[in-house]
Motif scaffolding. Structure first.
Motif, PDB file in Angstrom:
ATOM      1  N   GLY A 191       0.777  -1.228   0.000  1.00 31.37           N
ATOM      2  CA  GLY A 191       0.000   0.000   0.000  1.00 31.37           C
ATOM      3  C   GLY A 191       0.808   1.277   0.000  1.00 31.37           C
ATOM      4  O   GLY A 191       0.268   2.348  -0.281  1.00 31.37           O
ATOM      5  N   ASP A 192       2.095   1.227   0.317  1.00 23.87           N
ATOM      6  CA  ASP A 192       2.908   2.443   0.301  1.00 23.87           C
ATOM      7  C   ASP A 192       3.600   2.578  -1.056  1.00 23.87           C
ATOM      8  O   ASP A 192       3.356   1.802  -1.971  1.00 23.87           O
ATOM      9  N   GLN A 193       4.471   3.582  -1.192  1.00 25.40           N
ATOM     10  CA  GLN A 193       5.032   3.942  -2.483  1.00 25.40           C
ATOM     11  C   GLN A 193       6.540   3.756  -2.488  1.00 25.40           C
ATOM     12  O   GLN A 193       7.223   4.038  -1.492  1.00 25.40           O
ATOM     13  N   LEU A 194       7.050   3.277  -3.603  1.00 27.13           N
ATOM     14  CA  LEU A 194       8.493   3.114  -3.804  1.00 27.13           C
ATOM     15  C   LEU A 194       8.884   3.909  -5.042  1.00 27.13           C
ATOM     16  O   LEU A 194       8.388   3.638  -6.136  1.00 27.13           O
ATOM     17  N   ARG A 195       9.793   4.858  -4.861  1.00 31.16           N
ATOM     18  CA  ARG A 195      10.260   5.681  -5.973  1.00 31.16           C
ATOM     19  C   ARG A 195      11.782   5.628  -6.070  1.00 31.16           C
ATOM     20  O   ARG A 195      12.472   5.590  -5.066  1.00 31.16           O
ATOM     21  N   LEU A 196      12.263   5.630  -7.298  1.00 28.54           N
ATOM     22  CA  LEU A 196      13.696   5.743  -7.554  1.00 28.54           C
ATOM     23  C   LEU A 196      13.885   6.607  -8.786  1.00 28.54           C
ATOM     24  O   LEU A 196      13.333   6.316  -9.849  1.00 28.54           O
ATOM     25  N   GLN A 197      14.660   7.665  -8.634  1.00 32.72           N
ATOM     26  CA  GLN A 197      15.046   8.484  -9.778  1.00 32.72           C
ATOM     27  C   GLN A 197      16.396   7.987 -10.268  1.00 32.72           C
ATOM     28  O   GLN A 197      17.395   8.084  -9.564  1.00 32.72           O
ATOM     29  N   GLY A 198      16.414   7.452 -11.482  1.00 27.26           N
ATOM     30  CA  GLY A 198      17.630   6.879 -12.026  1.00 27.26           C
ATOM     31  C   GLY A 198      17.544   5.370 -12.101  1.00 27.26           C
ATOM     32  O   GLY A 198      16.548   4.759 -11.715  1.00 27.26           O
ATOM     33  N   GLY A 199      18.628   4.766 -12.590  1.00 25.92           N
ATOM     34  CA  GLY A 199      18.651   3.329 -12.777  1.00 25.92           C
ATOM     35  C   GLY A 199      19.237   2.601 -11.586  1.00 25.92           C
ATOM     36  O   GLY A 199      19.949   3.175 -10.761  1.00 25.92           O
ATOM     37  N   GLY A 200      18.921   1.319 -11.491  1.00 18.68           N
ATOM     38  CA  GLY A 200      19.440   0.531 -10.385  1.00 18.68           C
ATOM     39  C   GLY A 200      18.920  -0.892 -10.408  1.00 18.68           C
ATOM     40  O   GLY A 200      18.436  -1.386 -11.427  1.00 18.68           O
ATOM     41  N   ILE A 201      19.019  -1.544  -9.269  1.00 20.22           N
ATOM     42  CA  ILE A 201      18.519  -2.900  -9.077  1.00 20.22           C
ATOM     43  C   ILE A 201      17.416  -2.852  -8.024  1.00 20.22           C
ATOM     44  O   ILE A 201      17.612  -2.309  -6.933  1.00 20.22           O
ATOM     45  N   LEU A 202      16.258  -3.394  -8.363  1.00 16.71           N
ATOM     46  CA  LEU A 202      15.187  -3.564  -7.392  1.00 16.71           C
ATOM     47  C   LEU A 202      15.141  -5.031  -6.978  1.00 16.71           C
ATOM     48  O   LEU A 202      15.645  -5.911  -7.671  1.00 16.71           O
ATOM     49  N   ARG A 203      14.491  -5.266  -5.839  1.00 20.41           N
ATOM     50  CA  ARG A 203      14.331  -6.640  -5.379  1.00 20.41           C
ATOM     51  C   ARG A 203      12.947  -6.792  -4.760  1.00 20.41           C
ATOM     52  O   ARG A 203      12.462  -5.889  -4.081  1.00 20.41           O
ATOM     53  N   CYS A 204      12.289  -7.927  -5.016  1.00 20.20           N
ATOM     54  CA  CYS A 204      10.990  -8.212  -4.417  1.00 20.20           C
ATOM     55  C   CYS A 204      10.854  -9.711  -4.240  1.00 20.20           C
ATOM     56  O   CYS A 204      11.613 -10.500  -4.811  1.00 20.20           O
ATOM     57  N   ARG A 205       9.870 -10.129  -3.449  1.00 22.93           N
ATOM     58  CA  ARG A 205       9.586 -11.546  -3.285  1.00 22.93           C
ATOM     59  C   ARG A 205       8.960 -12.091  -4.567  1.00 22.93           C
ATOM     60  O   ARG A 205       8.544 -11.346  -5.442  1.00 22.93           O
ATOM     61  N   TYR A 206       8.859 -13.428  -4.642  1.00 24.42           N
ATOM     62  CA  TYR A 206       8.333 -14.052  -5.853  1.00 24.42           C
ATOM     63  C   TYR A 206       6.899 -13.623  -6.153  1.00 24.42           C
ATOM     64  O   TYR A 206       6.445 -13.739  -7.296  1.00 24.42           O
ATOM     65  N   ASP A 207       6.165 -13.145  -5.146  1.00 23.57           N
ATOM     66  CA  ASP A 207       4.789 -12.688  -5.361  1.00 23.57           C
ATOM     67  C   ASP A 207       4.678 -11.175  -5.445  1.00 23.57           C
ATOM     68  O   ASP A 207       3.577 -10.627  -5.449  1.00 23.57           O
ATOM     69  N   GLY A 208       5.810 -10.464  -5.532  1.00 27.46           N
ATOM     70  CA  GLY A 208       5.807  -9.018  -5.677  1.00 27.46           C
ATOM     71  C   GLY A 208       5.856  -8.247  -4.368  1.00 27.46           C
ATOM     72  O   GLY A 208       5.996  -7.014  -4.378  1.00 27.46           O
ATOM     73  N   ARG A 209       5.752  -8.930  -3.236  1.00 30.04           N
ATOM     74  CA  ARG A 209       5.784  -8.232  -1.947  1.00 30.04           C
ATOM     75  C   ARG A 209       7.209  -7.774  -1.592  1.00 30.04           C
ATOM     76  O   ARG A 209       8.185  -8.253  -2.147  1.00 30.04           O
ATOM     77  N   GLU A 210       7.277  -6.843  -0.648  1.00 31.19           N
ATOM     78  CA  GLU A 210       8.531  -6.365  -0.055  1.00 31.19           C
ATOM     79  C   GLU A 210       9.473  -5.754  -1.095  1.00 31.19           C
ATOM     80  O   GLU A 210      10.703  -5.848  -0.958  1.00 31.19           O
ATOM     81  N   ALA A 211       8.941  -5.111  -2.110  1.00 33.97           N
ATOM     82  CA  ALA A 211       9.780  -4.479  -3.128  1.00 33.97           C
ATOM     83  C   ALA A 211      10.602  -3.353  -2.506  1.00 33.97           C
ATOM     84  O   ALA A 211      10.101  -2.564  -1.694  1.00 33.97           O
ATOM     85  N   HIS A 212      11.874  -3.276  -2.881  1.00 36.66           N
ATOM     86  CA  HIS A 212      12.748  -2.238  -2.367  1.00 36.66           C
ATOM     87  C   HIS A 212      13.910  -2.030  -3.334  1.00 36.66           C
ATOM     88  O   HIS A 212      14.148  -2.835  -4.241  1.00 36.66           O
ATOM     89  N   VAL A 213      14.645  -0.925  -3.127  1.00 34.38           N
ATOM     90  CA  VAL A 213      15.839  -0.643  -3.929  1.00 34.38           C
ATOM     91  C   VAL A 213      16.999  -1.436  -3.348  1.00 34.38           C
ATOM     92  O   VAL A 213      17.345  -1.290  -2.175  1.00 34.38           O
ATOM     93  N   PHE A 214      17.598  -2.279  -4.173  1.00 35.15           N
ATOM     94  CA  PHE A 214      18.768  -3.044  -3.754  1.00 35.15           C
ATOM     95  C   PHE A 214      20.045  -2.221  -3.958  1.00 35.15           C
ATOM     96  O   PHE A 214      20.928  -2.195  -3.098  1.00 35.15           O
TER      97      PHE A 214
END
Length: 303
Positions: A191-214
């Motif tokens: 329900g919250d928001q994840l933003r990244l300006q620029g390129g990088g590596i993201l990571r999330c669980r196999y079902d899309g949960r816990e997405a974050h900037v790696f």
């Protein structure tokens, strides 16, 4: 006479179709690859079984391959046809593909594809989509978007580049997502928001949960490679001039690789690359974890 002519035309067409399938004679259509010693190459699939492939992945069974047919990238700004995921198979196990069928279509420009445990993960900006074959019968019954906001939709990005690129299934329970420098603006499943300006590596669980900037500070990586110990490697690309070139990087959680601000102005604060290789537009990268290659090529990083 007309009937005989029609039958001859049909037989000629069938023969032409059969000859266009992949096999030893088909390889003569293409110039030979120059290979390192102890290596040999085989043309596993070509037209009409595969067309404009942008990315491939292992398939659900031995002798199968998943391929994305990309009809949207580099072919002009108008969207004439959406992309599709195909299953290509060597059903008679002679080493050459002989069948090709569409698993799903209607995708944006597909730049990432990965198979794991009856699931196919598809990266096509701005979406990460899951195709699921729950009963293992070869039909992918469910389709769901795990994440949205990965880069720009194709209507807002005519080149369809620098957005959602590769997806890698990690053995640690995470999906590693390669993100170009259009960045992301994601509403997470929580329900919250994840933003990244620029390129990088993201990571999330196999079902899309816990997405974050790696990791951040990258330009336009296409793939993320993991070695047996869970080390993460990427190969960034740049072919437009300037001082930032193709760089091979060892990454880790919270790393800042410096593009573009630290690289130019405060390089001592950025994680330096393993190698800086000059101009080029590198794409795929993988750590070879199998055993078919000679021993001195195993465990190496290939790009």
């Amino acid at each position: 006479v007309l009937c005989a002519a029609a039958m001859w035309a049909l037989a000629s067409r069938v023969q032409a179709q059969e000859e266009s399938q992949v096999g030893p004679r088909t390889e003569c259509r293409f110039p030979p690859l120059v290979l390192a010693n102890r290596f040999r190459a085989r043309l596993f699939a070509c037209d009409p079984l595969v067309e404009s492939p942008s990315v491939i992945s292992i398939g659900p069974k031995p002798g199968t391959l998943l391929a994305a047919h990309d009809y949207m990238t580099g072919l002009g700004t108008e969207i004439v046809r959406r992309d599709e995921v195909r299953l290509i198979a060597d059903s008679d196990r002679d080493g050459y593909a002989d069948t090709s069928r569409t698993l799903a279509d209607g995708f944006n420009s597909i730049q990432g594809l990965a198979y794991h445990d009856r699931s196919v993960y598809v990266m096509h900006a701005p979406l990460l989509t899951l195709l699921r074959d729950a009963d293992g019968d070869g039909t992918y019954e469910t389709r769901s978007n795990l994440l949205a906001g990965l880069g720009l939709p194709p209507e807002a990005n005519p080149p369809r580049l620098h957005c959602a690129n590769g997806v890698t299934v990690g053995p640690d329970g995470w999906l590693y997502l390669a993100l170009g420098d259009h960045g992301c603006d994601i509403v997470r499943p929580e329900g919250d928001q994840l933003r990244l300006q620029g390129g990088g590596i993201l990571r999330c669980r196999y079902d899309g949960r816990e997405a974050h900037v790696f990791a951040k500070g990258l330009r336009n990586i296409y793939d993320v490679a993991l070695d047996p110990d869970g080390n993460v490697f990427v190969r960034d690309n740049e072919n437009d001039g300037g001082t930032y070139k193709v760089r091979v990087c060892h990454s880790f959680f919270s790393a800042d690789h410096g593009y573009p601000y630290l690289y130019e102005n405060r390089p001592q604060e950025a994680l330096p690359p393993l190698a800086d290789l000059g101009l080029g537009s590198s794409a795929g990268v993988v750590c070879y974890l199998e055993t078919a290659f000679p021993a001195d090529w195993q465990g190496r990083l290939f790009a």
